[in-house]
Design an enzyme around this catalytic site. Structure first.
Site: not given
Ligand code: ELE
Length: 289
Positions: A43, A129-131, A154-156
């Site tokens: 974000t 930070y896992n995304y 932190k798992d997104t």
């Molecule tokens: C999330 C996003 C995910 C938040 C960051 C976060 O910004 O570092 O739409 O809920 O999947 O990555 O906000 O967005 P949504 O941890």
């Protein structure tokens, strides 16, 4: 105790990080009961910031360093280590990093090594930070166990069970989920939430945390559905861009515009966004007054 963590937006002025606006925004969130600020997350457009700019965000919040989780991920380990050391000197609560993205075919053992090197570089807690949707890499519970030195994750991820696996394998890990649609679940079953909506409706997240604590699940789920509506609206405009306007609409101050390639909303979009969230804004005003 669970945590409400906000992945804070990075304010820009003339294309540069606006430290003053960042500090004021963070102060407002902390005053409203947010527990920690996650700096340079998705974000906050973290992957689009130069290392010096990441450092500038940290300097802006130096007075609140113990409330900061500082995301240092870089494709150059030396740079990530440099940021980690600065963060340690300023006394942050923890650093975090996404895995080495872009290089899709690197061996698993190198993903592991990156995190071990970060842990060794500065004696402070390190979060993963896992995304996977963004990075194409899933550093799952098994890999976290292999890395061995992490303090949190932190798992997104829209799969709650994926996030729960970390906790099941190692109950000592601090585990957050980063999806706005799972705020209620994260406050109920995990150690907290990292929610981008916290930038513009921190009061709602703090209220949800307190309702869960008081076992008022019905009340908390009602607020989750408000968040779901807000996220659905924001996504139509591109959440990364809309978030900047939503802070102004809900919190009443400007944090500027995003930086291309995250383009600001056009005037006509801002007007329709305002109209679309009006009734939710009224509802929240009523709830919080
Ligand atoms: C999330 C996003 C995910 C938040 C960051 C976060 O910004 O570092 O739409 O809920 O999947 O990555 O906000 O967005 P949504 O941890």
């Amino acid at each position: 105790m669970t945590d409400v963590v906000v992945p804070i937006l990075t304010p820009f002025r003339d294309g540069e990080v606006n430290k003053e606006a960042l500090r004021l925004h963070a102060e407002n969130l902390l005053e409203k009961g947010v527990d920690y600020i996650f700096l340079n997350g998705t974000t906050g457009l973290g992957p689009a910031l130069y290392p010096e700019e990441k450092l500038a965000t940290l300097e802006a919040l130096r007075d609140y360093a113990d409330r900061v989780i500082f995301q240092v991920g870089e494709l150059n380990l030396d740079k990530a280590v440099e940021l980690a050391r600065k963060a340690r000197d300023l006394g942050v609560r923890a650093i975090a990093s996404y895995p080495v993205y872009y290089f899709q075919r690197i061996p698993e053992k190198h993903l592991v090594k990156y995190f071990r090197d970060l842990c060794a570089s500065a004696s402070l807690p390190v979060f993963l930070y896992n995304y996977p949707l963004a990075t194409g890499k899933d550093v799952d519970a098994r890999l976290v166990e292999e890395i061995g030195c992490l303090s949190g994750v932190k798992d997104t991820n829209e799969s709650l069970s994926h996030t729960l696996q970390y906790k099941l394998r190692n109950p000592k890990l601090i585990v957050y989920n980063g999806s706005d649609s799972l705020v209620f679940a994260s406050l109920t079953f995990l150690d907290g939430t990292v929610a981008s909506t916290g930038n513009y409706v921190p009061e709602v997240l703090v209220m949800m945390k307190n309702l869960v604590k008081a076992n008022d699940f019905e009340g908390a789920i009602k607020l989750q559905s408000l968040l779901d509506k807000l996220v659905e609206i924001a996504r139509k405009y591109g959440s990364f861009s809309a978030n900047y306007e939503l802070v102004r609409i809900f919190q009443g101050y400007s944090i500027g515009k995003p930086r291309p390639p995250i383009y600001p909303l056009e005037e006509s979009e801002i007007k329709t966004l305002e109209a679309e969230v009006r009734s939710i804004k009224d509802m929240i005003t009523e709830l919080t007054s």
